[in-house]
Design a protein around this motif. Sequence first.
Motif, short mmCIF file in Angstrom:
data_model
loop_
_atom_site.label_atom_id
_atom_site.label_comp_id
_atom_site.label_asym_id
_atom_site.label_seq_id
_atom_site.Cartn_x
_atom_site.Cartn_y
_atom_site.Cartn_z
N LEU A 102 0.79 -1.06 -0.08
CA LEU A 102 0.00 0.08 0.27
C LEU A 102 0.92 1.26 0.06
N ASN A 103 1.85 1.23 0.71
CA ASN A 103 2.97 2.37 0.67
C ASN A 103 3.49 2.69 -0.56
N ALA A 104 4.07 1.51 -1.38
CA ALA A 104 4.55 1.70 -2.53
C ALA A 104 3.60 2.19 -3.63
N LEU A 105 2.39 1.94 -3.54
CA LEU A 105 1.19 2.41 -4.39
C LEU A 105 0.57 3.30 -4.06
N ASN A 106 0.93 4.36 -3.25
CA ASN A 106 0.29 5.55 -2.86
C ASN A 106 0.57 6.63 -3.43
N ASN A 108 3.72 8.49 -3.67
CA ASN A 108 4.19 9.31 -2.85
C ASN A 108 3.42 9.96 -1.71
N GLY A 109 2.50 9.29 -1.18
CA GLY A 109 1.52 9.91 -0.22
C GLY A 109 0.44 10.81 -1.02
N ARG A 110 0.26 10.83 -2.07
CA ARG A 110 -0.66 11.66 -2.70
C ARG A 110 -2.12 11.32 -2.39
N ASP A 111 -2.25 9.89 -2.41
CA ASP A 111 -3.69 9.25 -2.43
C ASP A 111 -4.10 8.93 -0.93
N TYR A 112 -2.98 8.60 -0.08
CA TYR A 112 -3.27 8.14 1.27
C TYR A 112 -1.83 8.32 2.01
N ALA A 113 -1.93 8.73 3.38
CA ALA A 113 -0.51 8.66 3.93
C ALA A 113 0.06 7.32 4.08
N ASP A 114 1.44 7.43 4.07
CA ASP A 114 2.26 6.25 4.39
C ASP A 114 1.97 5.50 5.71
N LEU A 115 1.87 4.26 5.62
CA LEU A 115 1.70 3.54 6.87
C LEU A 115 3.11 3.06 7.77
N SER A 116 2.97 3.23 8.98
CA SER A 116 3.99 2.20 9.77
C SER A 116 3.95 0.98 9.37
N ILE A 117 5.05 0.49 9.19
CA ILE A 117 4.86 -1.14 8.77
C ILE A 117 5.10 -1.88 10.16
N ASP A 118 3.99 -1.89 10.82
CA ASP A 118 3.87 -2.32 12.33
C ASP A 118 3.35 -3.91 12.15
N GLN A 119 3.10 -4.33 11.12
CA GLN A 119 2.64 -5.82 10.89
C GLN A 119 1.34 -5.98 11.49
N LYS A 120 0.58 -4.88 11.58
CA LYS A 120 -0.78 -5.29 12.18
C LYS A 120 -1.69 -4.59 11.31
#
Length: 179
Positions: A102-106, A108-120
């Motif tokens: 999801l982060n790689a497809l956003n 650069n944050g224009r579609d939605y904010a990057d997620l923390s990769i917390d594995q949850k």
Amino acid sequence: MNIDHLIDEVIAREGGYCEHPADRGGPTKFGITQAVARAEGYGGDMRDLPRSTAARIYRALYWDRPAFAFVAEIAPFVAAELFDTGVNMGPGVAAGFLQRTLNALNRNGRDYADLSIDQKVGARTLAALTAFLKLRGPRGETVLLKAMEALQGERYIDLAERRPANEAFLYGWLANRIG
């Protein structure tokens, strides 16, 4: 996505009792390792693990607890992939694949904010998934799956490269777990 169907599929794929010398998990039945069975209250011989106990463990540890059921309401095929990857690599690894993708497809944050990769899988991951699919439509789920499976395949190869004994499992992992 019907979790009972997914559990039936994984149990059929994993098969019955196995104690492969290269498998660090030790004795397994229906794909449930002895350590997991013990942690979930089963104290008997692994050869005698009831199918119903395995199904209960799969539902609790690999569907309900990691919140993949919530993903199924938004993206059923992604949820099925999370379940299967979670069974084989751990639910945290599966959730991390989703978050990384999801982060790689956003864009650069224009579609939605990057997620923390917390594995949850939590509210932010579900919101990002919803935003991605709203923007990309039905084909978005297919693209997301391809990217997650690419990460999964890379991890399998890495596991085999780092531990040559895992080469005994690599073909089956690639043949039965990807695509």
